[in-house]
Design a protein around this motif. Structure first.
Motif, PDB file in Angstrom:
ATOM      1  N   LEU A  28     129.629  -3.240  66.713  1.00 60.07           N
ATOM      2  CA  LEU A  28     129.737  -1.864  67.165  1.00 60.07           C
ATOM      3  C   LEU A  28     130.826  -1.832  68.237  1.00 60.07           C
ATOM      4  N   GLU A  30     133.260   0.542  70.892  1.00 51.78           N
ATOM      5  CA  GLU A  30     133.252   1.808  71.627  1.00 51.78           C
ATOM      6  C   GLU A  30     134.623   2.055  72.250  1.00 51.78           C
ATOM      7  N   ARG A  37     131.969   5.710  68.979  1.00 51.53           N
ATOM      8  CA  ARG A  37     131.546   4.409  68.466  1.00 51.53           C
ATOM      9  C   ARG A  37     131.789   4.299  66.969  1.00 51.53           C
ATOM     10  N   ALA A  51     130.543  -3.052  71.795  1.00 51.25           N
ATOM     11  CA  ALA A  51     129.368  -2.408  72.378  1.00 51.25           C
ATOM     12  C   ALA A  51     128.061  -2.968  71.824  1.00 51.25           C
TER      13      ALA A  51
END
Length: 70
Positions: A28, A30, A37, A51
């Motif tokens: 993930l 960001e 995201r 993230a």
């Protein structure tokens, strides 16, 4: 004899690649600018920070190593 050894080496290489190969994990990411995201297997570029992860699926929901239930 050399041909047999070459064939054996090729077969062992193919076996090793198939045995130890695994899909790349998903992460993930960001944005530093607007906190947007996205889920990708590779860094999207400058301005993005990791993230979360690793994950097994493209939705970044399953922890890496878990198989989706069917």
């Amino acid at each position: 004899m050399r041909l047999a050894l070459a064939i054996l080496a090729c077969l062992l290489t193919i076996w090793a690649v198939r045995t130890f190969a695994a899909p790349a994990p998903w992460y993930l990411w960001e944005s530093r600018i607007d906190q947007y995201r996205i889920c990708l297997q590779y860094p999207p570029g400058e301005g993005w920070v990791k993230a979360g992860g690793p994950f097994s699926d493209a939705g970044c929901r399953l922890p890496y190593g878990k198989q989706p239930s069917r």
